[in-house]
Design an enzyme around this catalytic site. Structure first.
Site, PDB file in Angstrom:
ATOM      1  N   PHE A 115     -11.804  29.503 -10.844  1.00 45.27           N
ATOM      2  CA  PHE A 115     -13.192  29.084 -10.581  1.00 45.27           C
ATOM      3  C   PHE A 115     -13.492  29.024  -9.075  1.00 45.27           C
ATOM      4  CE2 PHE A 115     -15.519  24.836 -10.062  1.00 45.27           C
ATOM      5  CZ  PHE A 115     -16.770  25.422  -9.929  1.00 45.27           C
ATOM      6  N   THR A 156      -7.122  17.756  -3.927  1.00 48.39           N
ATOM      7  CA  THR A 156      -8.141  17.034  -4.686  1.00 48.39           C
ATOM      8  C   THR A 156      -8.257  15.577  -4.261  1.00 48.39           C
ATOM      9  OG1 THR A 156      -8.651  16.212  -6.900  1.00 48.39           O
ATOM     10  CG2 THR A 156      -6.361  16.675  -6.462  1.00 48.39           C
ATOM     11  N   ASP A 157      -9.422  14.992  -4.520  1.00 50.83           N
ATOM     12  CA  ASP A 157      -9.592  13.555  -4.239  1.00 50.83           C
ATOM     13  C   ASP A 157      -8.834  12.690  -5.244  1.00 50.83           C
ATOM     14  OD1 ASP A 157     -11.206  13.975  -6.478  1.00 50.83           O
ATOM     15  OD2 ASP A 157     -13.031  13.161  -5.583  1.00 50.83           O
ATOM     16  N   GLU A 158      -8.378  13.311  -6.354  1.00 53.89           N
ATOM     17  CA  GLU A 158      -7.688  12.511  -7.379  1.00 53.89           C
ATOM     18  C   GLU A 158      -6.368  11.945  -6.880  1.00 53.89           C
ATOM     19  OE1 GLU A 158      -7.547  13.982 -11.344  1.00 53.89           O
ATOM     20  OE2 GLU A 158      -9.501  14.922 -11.210  1.00 53.89           O
ATOM     21  N   TYR A 213      -1.419  15.548 -13.503  1.00 51.92           N
ATOM     22  CA  TYR A 213      -2.075  16.524 -12.612  1.00 51.92           C
ATOM     23  C   TYR A 213      -2.159  15.980 -11.186  1.00 51.92           C
ATOM     24  CZ  TYR A 213      -5.967  18.658 -10.089  1.00 51.92           C
ATOM     25  OH  TYR A 213      -6.743  19.231  -9.111  1.00 51.92           O
ATOM     26  N   LYS A 221      -0.393  17.208  -7.656  1.00 53.88           N
ATOM     27  CA  LYS A 221      -1.140  17.605  -6.455  1.00 53.88           C
ATOM     28  C   LYS A 221      -0.726  16.720  -5.275  1.00 53.88           C
ATOM     29  CE  LYS A 221      -4.010  20.338  -6.061  1.00 53.88           C
ATOM     30  NZ  LYS A 221      -3.972  21.803  -5.778  1.00 53.88           N
ATOM     31  N   ASN A 277     -15.995  19.911  -8.306  1.00 49.67           N
ATOM     32  CA  ASN A 277     -16.852  21.076  -8.080  1.00 49.67           C
ATOM     33  C   ASN A 277     -17.581  21.462  -9.368  1.00 49.67           C
ATOM     34  OD1 ASN A 277     -15.490  23.250  -5.589  1.00 49.67           O
ATOM     35  ND2 ASN A 277     -15.022  21.097  -5.797  1.00 49.67           N
TER      36      ASN A 277
HETATM   37  P1  NAD Z   1      -8.778  26.996 -12.012  1.00 46.26           P
HETATM   38  O1  NAD Z   1      -7.899  26.385 -13.061  1.00 46.26           O
HETATM   39  O2  NAD Z   1     -10.132  27.476 -12.378  1.00 46.26           O
HETATM   40  O3  NAD Z   1      -8.016  28.252 -11.371  1.00 46.26           O
HETATM   41  C1  NAD Z   1      -6.656  28.239 -11.051  1.00 46.26           C
HETATM   42  C2  NAD Z   1      -6.224  29.670 -10.758  1.00 46.26           C
HETATM   43  O4  NAD Z   1      -4.830  29.627 -10.382  1.00 46.26           O
HETATM   44  C3  NAD Z   1      -6.335  30.600 -11.959  1.00 46.26           C
HETATM   45  O5  NAD Z   1      -6.878  31.839 -11.562  1.00 46.26           O
HETATM   46  C4  NAD Z   1      -4.899  30.768 -12.430  1.00 46.26           C
HETATM   47  O6  NAD Z   1      -4.641  32.004 -13.061  1.00 46.26           O
HETATM   48  C5  NAD Z   1      -4.143  30.641 -11.105  1.00 46.26           C
HETATM   49  N1  NAD Z   1      -2.757  30.203 -11.305  1.00 46.26           N
HETATM   50  C6  NAD Z   1      -2.322  29.153 -12.056  1.00 46.26           C
HETATM   51  N2  NAD Z   1      -0.978  29.088 -12.009  1.00 46.26           N
HETATM   52  C7  NAD Z   1      -0.560  30.087 -11.194  1.00 46.26           C
HETATM   53  C8  NAD Z   1       0.710  30.526 -10.740  1.00 46.26           C
HETATM   54  N3  NAD Z   1       1.832  29.919 -11.131  1.00 46.26           N
HETATM   55  N4  NAD Z   1       0.768  31.582  -9.898  1.00 46.26           N
HETATM   56  C9  NAD Z   1      -0.369  32.220  -9.480  1.00 46.26           C
HETATM   57  N5  NAD Z   1      -1.589  31.857  -9.908  1.00 46.26           N
HETATM   58  C10 NAD Z   1      -1.687  30.805 -10.737  1.00 46.26           C
HETATM   59  O7  NAD Z   1      -8.807  25.942 -10.840  1.00 46.26           O
HETATM   60  P2  NAD Z   1     -10.001  25.576  -9.832  1.00 46.26           P
HETATM   61  O8  NAD Z   1     -10.863  24.582 -10.478  1.00 46.26           O
HETATM   62  O9  NAD Z   1     -10.556  26.824  -9.289  1.00 46.26           O
HETATM   63  O10 NAD Z   1      -9.166  24.816  -8.709  1.00 46.26           O
HETATM   64  C11 NAD Z   1      -8.598  25.538  -7.614  1.00 46.26           C
HETATM   65  C12 NAD Z   1      -7.863  24.555  -6.722  1.00 46.26           C
HETATM   66  O11 NAD Z   1      -8.751  23.555  -6.267  1.00 46.26           O
HETATM   67  C13 NAD Z   1      -6.714  23.822  -7.420  1.00 46.26           C
HETATM   68  O12 NAD Z   1      -5.661  23.698  -6.508  1.00 46.26           O
HETATM   69  C14 NAD Z   1      -7.321  22.455  -7.750  1.00 46.26           C
HETATM   70  O13 NAD Z   1      -6.307  21.475  -7.779  1.00 46.26           O
HETATM   71  C15 NAD Z   1      -8.254  22.262  -6.584  1.00 46.26           C
HETATM   72  N6  NAD Z   1      -9.428  21.409  -6.829  1.00 46.26           N
HETATM   73  C16 NAD Z   1     -10.283  21.687  -7.866  1.00 46.26           C
HETATM   74  C17 NAD Z   1     -11.431  20.911  -8.029  1.00 46.26           C
HETATM   75  C18 NAD Z   1     -12.420  21.177  -9.143  1.00 46.26           C
HETATM   76  O14 NAD Z   1     -13.361  20.411  -9.293  1.00 46.26           O
HETATM   77  N7  NAD Z   1     -12.286  22.243  -9.907  1.00 46.26           N
HETATM   78  C19 NAD Z   1     -11.680  19.858  -7.163  1.00 46.26           C
HETATM   79  C20 NAD Z   1     -10.777  19.591  -6.127  1.00 46.26           C
HETATM   80  C21 NAD Z   1      -9.663  20.393  -5.963  1.00 46.26           C
HETATM   81  O1  DAU Z   2     -11.986  15.205  -8.551  1.00 45.59           O
HETATM   82  C1  DAU Z   2     -11.532  16.514  -8.437  1.00 45.59           C
HETATM   83  C2  DAU Z   2     -10.991  16.991  -9.759  1.00 45.59           C
HETATM   84  O2  DAU Z   2     -12.113  17.222 -10.603  1.00 45.59           O
HETATM   85  C3  DAU Z   2     -10.147  18.254  -9.652  1.00 45.59           C
HETATM   86  O3  DAU Z   2      -8.999  17.976  -8.887  1.00 45.59           O
HETATM   87  C4  DAU Z   2      -9.729  18.759 -11.041  1.00 45.59           C
HETATM   88  O4  DAU Z   2      -9.043  19.980 -10.920  1.00 45.59           O
HETATM   89  C5  DAU Z   2     -10.982  18.956 -11.865  1.00 45.59           C
HETATM   90  O5  DAU Z   2     -10.618  19.332 -13.183  1.00 45.59           O
HETATM   91  C6  DAU Z   2     -11.811  17.667 -11.904  1.00 45.59           C
HETATM   92  O6  DAU Z   2     -11.125  16.629 -12.632  1.00 45.59           O
HETATM   93  P1  DAU Z   2     -11.898  15.647 -13.642  1.00 45.59           P
HETATM   94  O7  DAU Z   2     -10.923  15.116 -14.607  1.00 45.59           O
HETATM   95  O8  DAU Z   2     -12.747  14.687 -12.896  1.00 45.59           O
HETATM   96  O9  DAU Z   2     -12.899  16.729 -14.318  1.00 45.59           O
HETATM   97  P2  DAU Z   2     -13.330  16.993 -15.856  1.00 45.59           P
HETATM   98  O10 DAU Z   2     -14.426  18.004 -15.813  1.00 45.59           O
HETATM   99  O11 DAU Z   2     -12.157  17.248 -16.726  1.00 45.59           O
HETATM  100  O12 DAU Z   2     -13.956  15.595 -16.271  1.00 45.59           O
HETATM  101  C7  DAU Z   2     -15.039  15.021 -15.554  1.00 45.59           C
HETATM  102  C8  DAU Z   2     -15.344  13.674 -16.170  1.00 45.59           C
HETATM  103  O13 DAU Z   2     -15.925  13.898 -17.473  1.00 45.59           O
HETATM  104  C9  DAU Z   2     -14.126  12.796 -16.415  1.00 45.59           C
HETATM  105  O14 DAU Z   2     -14.492  11.439 -16.203  1.00 45.59           O
HETATM  106  C10 DAU Z   2     -13.787  13.023 -17.878  1.00 45.59           C
HETATM  107  C11 DAU Z   2     -15.145  13.284 -18.509  1.00 45.59           C
HETATM  108  N1  DAU Z   2     -15.167  14.196 -19.676  1.00 45.59           N
HETATM  109  C12 DAU Z   2     -14.568  15.420 -19.545  1.00 45.59           C
HETATM  110  C13 DAU Z   2     -14.569  16.317 -20.604  1.00 45.59           C
HETATM  111  C14 DAU Z   2     -13.889  17.660 -20.469  1.00 45.59           C
HETATM  112  C15 DAU Z   2     -15.837  13.851 -20.842  1.00 45.59           C
HETATM  113  O15 DAU Z   2     -16.406  12.733 -20.944  1.00 45.59           O
HETATM  114  N2  DAU Z   2     -15.848  14.736 -21.889  1.00 45.59           N
HETATM  115  C16 DAU Z   2     -15.220  15.959 -21.829  1.00 45.59           C
HETATM  116  O16 DAU Z   2     -15.245  16.712 -22.838  1.00 45.59           O
END
Ligand code: NAD
Ligand code: DAU
Length: 360
Positions: free
Chosen positions: A12, A136-138, A162, A166, A192
């Site tokens: 993503f 991540t902020d987590e 998770y 991280k 995001n």
């Molecule tokens: P995502 O799950 O959408 O994408 C992860 C990507 O990494 C995928 O394309 C997957 O194929 C690849 N991948 C997984 N394991 C792998 C491996 N062993 N070798 C090579 N590639 C591999 O994740 P995202 O939401 O795009 O998050 C990207 C980064 O940002 C992560 O490090 C996540 O911890 C961090 N992050 C995400 C969010 C969020 O809200 N999505 C917020 C803060 C930080």
């Molecule tokens: O804060 C950054 C993190 O945000 C990233 O590091 C992670 O990769 C990303 O997945 C995200 O984590 P969250 O656990 O916050 O995101 P998620 O979308 O899974 O859930 C957001 C909130 O919504 C959380 O409080 C759980 C709740 N939730 C989630 C799902 C999937 C629901 O209530 N119902 C659902 O079906």
């Protein structure tokens, strides 16, 4: 020409970042995208860049040190932007092992490969080489409902497998910076949302379910708070940190946009109603009646909120996209990419959905 090695670029945030970078730098840069293509990696996200001469995709696991070293040996890499990770909290609760393998050991492989390629015999590094670790902020744990923010100085207190993985990877990057003066930065970002987000995460899951008249699962009381950031603002922040940030520093990236999950769901439902044209059969399906309270996530963090003061002061970055605008852009994108959603919701993801929500 500067060469970027992006890990996890088919996911993503990584794919949005690649779009952002080509839009901004065009032919001035080269990007090598290394991705294992797990369930979350999707080359459809990069269809419009795959024909570029300055873009290369390599299917590889970041845990495969031989392969990663080979990529460094064959290319003069200037920047690493390390996104690749297992990213979904619910999956980490079901199966933590792969989170430690990819997020911790995979990050170690990336650090070792970059260090070996960039380090000079006297222990300094080749000029202008930089590694950015996307985190991540987590890692900071959970905030009280009534106050406080995550700062770069907030002690780490991860709760889920998770976030623990991280946090471990961040610690390794910090150790390499402290011990070897390895040229890196860490960014810790809030939630995001935007195009190409896999529908296991709250916002795309709610959009997709609502459009199909399926239940909208709300964990616990729905009052957990997240700080939502539009993904393109994040992509810009990452680039600005690499260009303008001080090496060895951590920067928090947040949206200044705290919302309860239940508020997010209501905003999505209202926006869908507003954006769907009269006569569209989906208008009948989108309804508050779909909201279904389900069992809470184990160890569910109550509130995340970032104070993005340091990045604003030092780098000049701030979140530009208001949530009201970002959510409309996101919904519009999903309207225009129904085929994308169909492709990702078939197969593996269908099985996952049944397994995760069968008792809820
Ligand atoms: P995502 O799950 O959408 O994408 C992860 C990507 O990494 C995928 O394309 C997957 O194929 C690849 N991948 C997984 N394991 C792998 C491996 N062993 N070798 C090579 N590639 C591999 O994740 P995202 O939401 O795009 O998050 C990207 C980064 O940002 C992560 O490090 C996540 O911890 C961090 N992050 C995400 C969010 C969020 O809200 N999505 C917020 C803060 C930080
Ligand atoms: O804060 C950054 C993190 O945000 C990233 O590091 C992670 O990769 C990303 O997945 C995200 O984590 P969250 O656990 O916050 O995101 P998620 O979308 O899974 O859930 C957001 C909130 O919504 C959380 O409080 C759980 C709740 N939730 C989630 C799902 C999937 C629901 O209530 N119902 C659902 O079906």
């Amino acid at each position: 020409m500067r060469t970027y090695l992006v890990t996890g670029g088919a996911g993503f945030i990584g794919s949005n970042y690649i779009h952002y970078m080509f839009e901004k730098y065009g032919e001035e840069i080269r990007i090598i995208n290394v991705d294992k293509l797990t369930y979350a990696g999707n080359l459809e996200n990069l269809k419009d860049v795959e024909g570029r001469e300055n873009y290369t995709f390599v299917k590889a696991d970041i845990c495969d040190s031989e392969k990663i070293n080979q990529i460094f040996a064959e290319n003069d890499i200037d920047r690493v932007v390390h996104f690749a990770a297992e990213s979904h909290v619910d999956r980490s609760i079901k199966n933590p092992t792969v989170f430690v393998e990819t997020n911790v050991l995979g990050t170690l492989v990336m650090l070792n490969a970059a260090k070996a390629a960039w380090e000079l015999p006297d222990g300094t590094y080749k000029e202008d080489k930089k590694f950015l670790h996307v985190s991540t902020d987590e890692v900071y744990g959970s905030l009280e409902e009534d106050g406080g923010y995550f700062y770069e100085t907030t002690p780490y207190a991860p709760h889920s497998p998770y976030s623990a993985s991280k946090a471990s990877s961040d610690m390794l990057v910090k150790a390499y910076m402290d011990t070897y003066k390895f040229p890196a930065n860490i960014t810790n970002c809030s939630n995001n949302y935007g195009p190409y987000q896999f529908p296991e995460k709250l916002i795309p899951l709610i959009i997709n379910n609502a459009l199909h008249g399926k239940k909208l699962p709300v964990y616990g009381d729905g009052k957990n708070v997240r700080d939502w950031l539009y993904v393109m603002d994040h992509a810009k922040g990452i680039d600005m940190v690499q260009e303008k940030g001080r090496l060895f520093e951590t920067y928090n990236i947040g949206g200044h946009n705290e919302k309860q999950n239940i508020q997010i769901i209501h905003i999505i439902l209202d926006t869908l109603q507003e954006m769907l044209p009269e006569g569209d059969p989906r208008k009948e399906l989108v309804s508050e009646k779909l909201i279904t309270y389900v069992e809470d996530r184990k160890g569910h963090d109550r509130r995340y909120a970032i104070a993005p003061d340091k990045i604003k002061e030092e780098v000049g970055w701030y979140p530009e996209t208001m949530f009201e605008d970002g959510i409309r852009l996101t919904i519009q994108w999903f309207f225009e990419h129904e085929d994308w959603m169909e492709h990702v919701t078939s197969g593996d993801y269908q099985k996952y959905y049944q397994e995760m929500y069968q008792d809820k």
